[in-house]
Write a protein that holds these residues in place. Structure first.
Motif: not given
Length: 937
Positions: A295-322
């Motif tokens: 028995t001979f077996d062969a497996l080939y996999v080409d895998f691509s996971d593409e992500k688009i991420l959009r958001g906002i980073e919001i400092p609070f207590a670890w901001g600058y205490n304003r």
């Protein structure tokens, strides 16, 4: 004592659920002449079960085949089986596996990916493909199952107890994925197609909410059925959407003697991703005569996971205490549930992430029947995977640094149900005239970055030249293996009927390279308005109260030269920690005896064996330090060797007709994570010796780590009351030793130069801080499982059935200091249930899988593995289908259609930090729907 010997081909066909009626008739005639030995009785039951299977089609047939695999295995196993190639019950192998008793999956980006067995994380089990150990695309050994297409698999077997012949080690067990065997199948040409969509509309304007997948498979036999060929090609484009609340953390503070916890900061975002996967499978079987099969077996996999991420980073207590202040506090816990801040600078993120992997696996196996008593086996395999991650962050805000922009006055309030917080801002983050490209925080704390852009000392722009960031780690994993084995049939050898002998060798090399790049606008220090051609409108962030946010094509701007890159590794030692090579050479020798006997009139079958494993491992990395803020390094190369003796025993007591008691006992091991056993370390050399008498002090990986060990016992009762039904009760117990914890170790750094001087010191011993072996404890649990065809109640319910299991696990593990330790992946309860109906071509089933809280691994900063507390979840899926041929439509014979819904209750993925109130992640994925067909010629 004469032992009954089944023809090897007949055994293979029976195990696969195929046989011939003549075989059953032949056995019936022989049975009347003599009393059957235990082996003969089990062979007869297997053959009769195979005949019954021929009359059952579809999902019910796959259920019966899975039951027979469990029933007739010497080991304690669970299995899933496909009626035809490309027709596993779910669209993901991980989803199918996680329905088995004692198994559970962890979702990664909304998809079931990592599998735990009986309370152990994925790193404590091994994964094989046609019996051969697999490489992985992550930093560690645990396999991410979404890399493997279910469309081209014929089944999966999970070994909960080992035997000496298994070519992989794992305290939890071994998961073996199997491909079709063409010589045991009839000629088949099959097409499968699916259309897929998500219940969440695309959350990014350039995202996708619909996709498709398709599979072509061909199976045939030639040359008078002496050559068999199976080929399958599968292509998938699977969309996924996510709304994610993500917190930086929750710092504690004290006021007037009272303790409080407050939100340190947040990074909520929306994600649109597409998983593209192309895979091809080839299996060639040749049986030119009765003696030889190849028995001979062969497996080939080409895998691509593409992500688009959009958001906002919001400092609070670890901001600058304003002016931040608490508005509401939970009196029982001191957790601040509502707060506000003034004049804070937020970071608008337009990110991209590509995770690409290519896998190749080849195997050759030959069986040769030397004579009636001896069979020889040779197996050779090679597998490799290359993974590249490109994670790109682009920053925008109202002004550069912490002083030059427009601050926001905003408040937050935590929602009920552990779903994160909702914000109330005072600025419009969808205004392209207000929000401009550039770093709105002083995060670029890099000597090299400041020097490159001439901002040092008290310069207004010091530490402000980070306008984005790129993470670009790579992993290469490669393994070759060879095995030579022999099987001897025994005559007149008392209770022993067969002997197995074998020797195998495998060599593995895993290489990781870590790098990151600071991005700085070429027009620094100016902020840049997003050019019209890159604008993509806005993204809606109402789920966190932030309204609309600008959306732009950040990747195109990078490609068009808007940014200048500076390597982070010049000043950040973390990349040296995460760049390494680990090599393993493993030699194994084994022998195993199959047995049959009678004890007190009870037939007993089983096996007893021992496996000897010798391991030689070495790691290449760097010992690094810092001179004038820049990283300097010296190469390291450390080797280590060890050996293990692993005995195993499996016994089956046939206490009554169709009823058995199983007993298993074995010593097992799990190898340490590869990212923990590397030789890249931060190093300091001192003229003064430490308490251990060493001049070197290092921290990082530990190349001297050895495997964790366990002594396990399994006891179960199984009752096969019907061809389509059974129930079982099982107890398992494991004594764990040499577990891996944080601690101190000593190592020789001979030849390694002092990073600060570049010279090799006279003394080479080092005191290391990192992972060490030590500590342990016990884990025990109980499993209850049943497959119940309702036709045993009344024929009116023929076609209806229920599959259910319940697993309870508890542990008592201590670290080397005697403190309690919770095993990663352990859920105290795991429940799975499926109700199905199949008759006259109509198929319907609904499934639910539930697991309790557990500790799991997620990707952290720089794509290193981070462990977090994950809340329990219940996932509900359903599918309906119709087979026209089974329904009597002869002109449409071979055509079937189905509709499947996944995560129908929109169950979120929730992780916490220290308490249930401190939400780290709240990830909402929505449901996924698939409409598909299968046509078989």
């Amino acid at each position: 004592m004469k032992h009954y010997k089944l023809n090897l081909l007949t055994l293979a066909l029976a195990a696969a659920g195929f046989s011939a009626s003549g075989f059953a008739a032949q056995e019936t005639t022989a049975d009347t002449a003599k009393k059957l030995t235990p082996t003969e009785a089990r062979a007869k039951a297997k053959a009769e079960a195979a005949v019954e299977i021929i009359e059952i089609k579809g999902f019910r047939r796959s259920v019966v085949e899975s039951i027979n695999t469990k029933r007739f295995s010497t080991n304690v196993v669970e299995s899933i089986s496909a009626e035809d190639i490309g027709k596993l019950p779910d669209s993901s192998i991980a989803e199918s596996i996680s329905r088995l008793p004692g198994l559970a999956s962890q979702r990664l980006d909304g998809r079931a990916s990592r599998v735990s067995i009986r309370g152990f994380g994925e790193n404590e089990s091994a994964t094989t493909f046609n019996g051969r150990e697999q490489v992985s695309i992550g930093d560690n050994r645990g396999v991410e199952f979404d890399l493997y297409p279910s469309e081209i698999m014929s089944g999966v077997t999970v070994y909960k107890t080992p035997n000496a012949t298994l070519e992989a080690e794992g305290i939890a067990g071994v998961i073996d994925m199997q491909t079709v065997k063409p010589l045991s199948r009839e000629r088949t040409i099959q097409f499968n197609g699916q259309y897929e969509m998500t219940s969440l509309d695309k959350l990014n304007p350039d995202g996708k909410d619909a996709g498709a997948r398709g599979t072509f498979s061909y199976i045939d036999k030639f040359a008078n059925d002496t050559i068999g060929v199976a080929f399958a090609y599968s292509k998938m484009s699977s969309p996924n959407q996510e709304k994610r609340w993500n917190a930086w953390g929750y710092p504690d503070f004290s006021v007037d003697g009272k303790n409080y916890s407050v939100l340190g900061g947040a990074k909520p975002f929306v994600r649109s991703s597409v998983l593209d996967r192309d895979s091809a499978l080839l299996v060639v079987e040749a049986a030119p005569n009765d003696k030889l099969k190849m028995t001979f077996d062969a497996l080939y996999v080409d895998f691509s996971d593409e992500k688009i991420l959009r958001g906002i980073e919001i400092p609070f207590a670890w901001g600058y205490n304003r002016g931040s202040s608490a508005l509401a506090v939970d009196p029982a816990t001191g957790f601040v549930t509502k707060a506000k801040v003034s004049n804070e600078y937020l970071v608008v993120r337009n990110d991209l992430e590509n995770r690409d992997a290519k896998m190749n696996a080849f195997g050759f196996n030959a069986d040769y029947n030397l004579n009636d008593d001896w069979t020889l086996n040779f197996d050779a395999s090679h597998s490799s995977v290359e993974r590249e991650i490109w994670s790109f962050e682009s920053y925008a805000g109202t002004g550069r640094g912490d002083k030059l922009g427009v601050g926001d006055n905003l408040s937050y309030e935590f929602r009920p149900g552990n779903s994160g917080a909702v914000f109330t801002p005072s600025l419009n983050y969808g205004d392209y005239n207000l929000i401009k490209l550039g770093g709105p925080r002083s995060w670029g704390w890099s000597t090299a970055l400041n020097q490159k852009f001439g901002v040092v000392g008290n310069d207004l722009y010091e530490n402000t030249a980070q306008d984005g960031f790129i993470n670009a780690p790579t992993v290469d994993d490669e393994m070759s293996a060879f095995k030579l084995a022999a099987t001897q049939m025994l005559e007149d050898a008392g209770m022993f009927t067969k002997m197995h002998y074998g020797a195998s060798f495998k060599t593995r090399e895993k290489d990781k390279k870590s790098e990151g790049y600071f991005m700085t606008l070429k027009d620094f220090p100016a902020m840049v308005t997003v050019p019209e051609k890159y604008r993509m409108g806005t993204v809606n962030l109402d789920f966190i109260g932030m309204g609309n946010m600008i959306a732009y094509d950040s990747g195109a701007m990078l490609n068009d030269g808007y940014y200048v890159l500076t390597a982070e590794s010049l000043t950040n030692q973390s990349h040296s920690f995460k760049t390494w090579t680990v090599n393993e050479d493993v030699l194994s020798l084994y022998t195993q005896a199959d047995l049959e006997a009678e004890v007190g009139g009870i037939p007993v079958t089983g096996s007893v064996g021992v496996r000897y494993v010798k391991t030689e491992q070495d790691s290449q990395g760097t010992a690094f330090g810092s001179v004038n803020g820049l990283i300097v390094a010296s190469p390291t190369d450390i080797d280590h060797s060890f050996n293990h003796v692993l005995p195993s025993l499996n016994l089956i007591f046939d206490v009554a007709e169709n009823q058995s008691v199983r007993f298993g006992a074995a010593k097992t091991m799990s190898r340490p994570r590869l990212d923990e056993m590397n030789s890249s370390v931060g190093a300091t050399y001192s003229q003064q010796v430490d308490s251990n008498g060493n001049n070197w002090s290092i921290s990082g990986g530990n190349p001297l780590l050895e495997p964790k060990e366990a002594l396990g016992i399994d006891l179960s009762y199984e009752n096969y009351f019907s061809d389509e039904g059974y129930f079982s009760v099982a107890y398992f117990w494991k004594d764990l030793n040499e577990w891996i914890f944080d601690g101190k170790y000593q190592v020789d750094l001979a030849g390694v130069a002092d990073p600060s001087t570049g010279k090799v010191p006279a003394t080479s011993r080092a005191t290391g801080s990192g992972k060490v072996n030590g500590g342990g404890g016990t884990l025990q649990g109980a499993e209850f499982s049943v497959t119940l065809p309702l036709n045993i109640v009344t024929e009116v319910l023929d076609g209806f059935g229920v599959i259910a299991s319940y697993t309870a696990v508890e542990q008592d593990i201590k670290d080397p200091l005697g403190k309690d330790f919770e095993l990663p992946g352990l859920s105290k309860e795991i429940i799975s249930a499926t109700a199905f109906y199949e008759r006259n071509g109509f198929q319907a089933r609904v499934s639910a899988r539930k697991r309790g809280d557990f500790k799991g691994d997620v990707y952290g900063i720089g794509f290193d593995t981070q462990q977090v507390d994950i809340e329990g979840e219940t996932i509900v899926d359903a599918q309906i289908g119709f087979d026209f041929g089974e329904a009597g439509f002869k002109d449409l014979d071979g055509l079937s259609i189905f509709l499947q819904g996944q995560n129908l209750t929109d169950e979120p993925f929730v992780s916490t930090q220290g308490s249930a109130l401190k939400i780290r992640d709240y990830q909402e994925y929505g449901s996924t729907y698939l409409l598909g067909f299968s046509y078989k010629l």
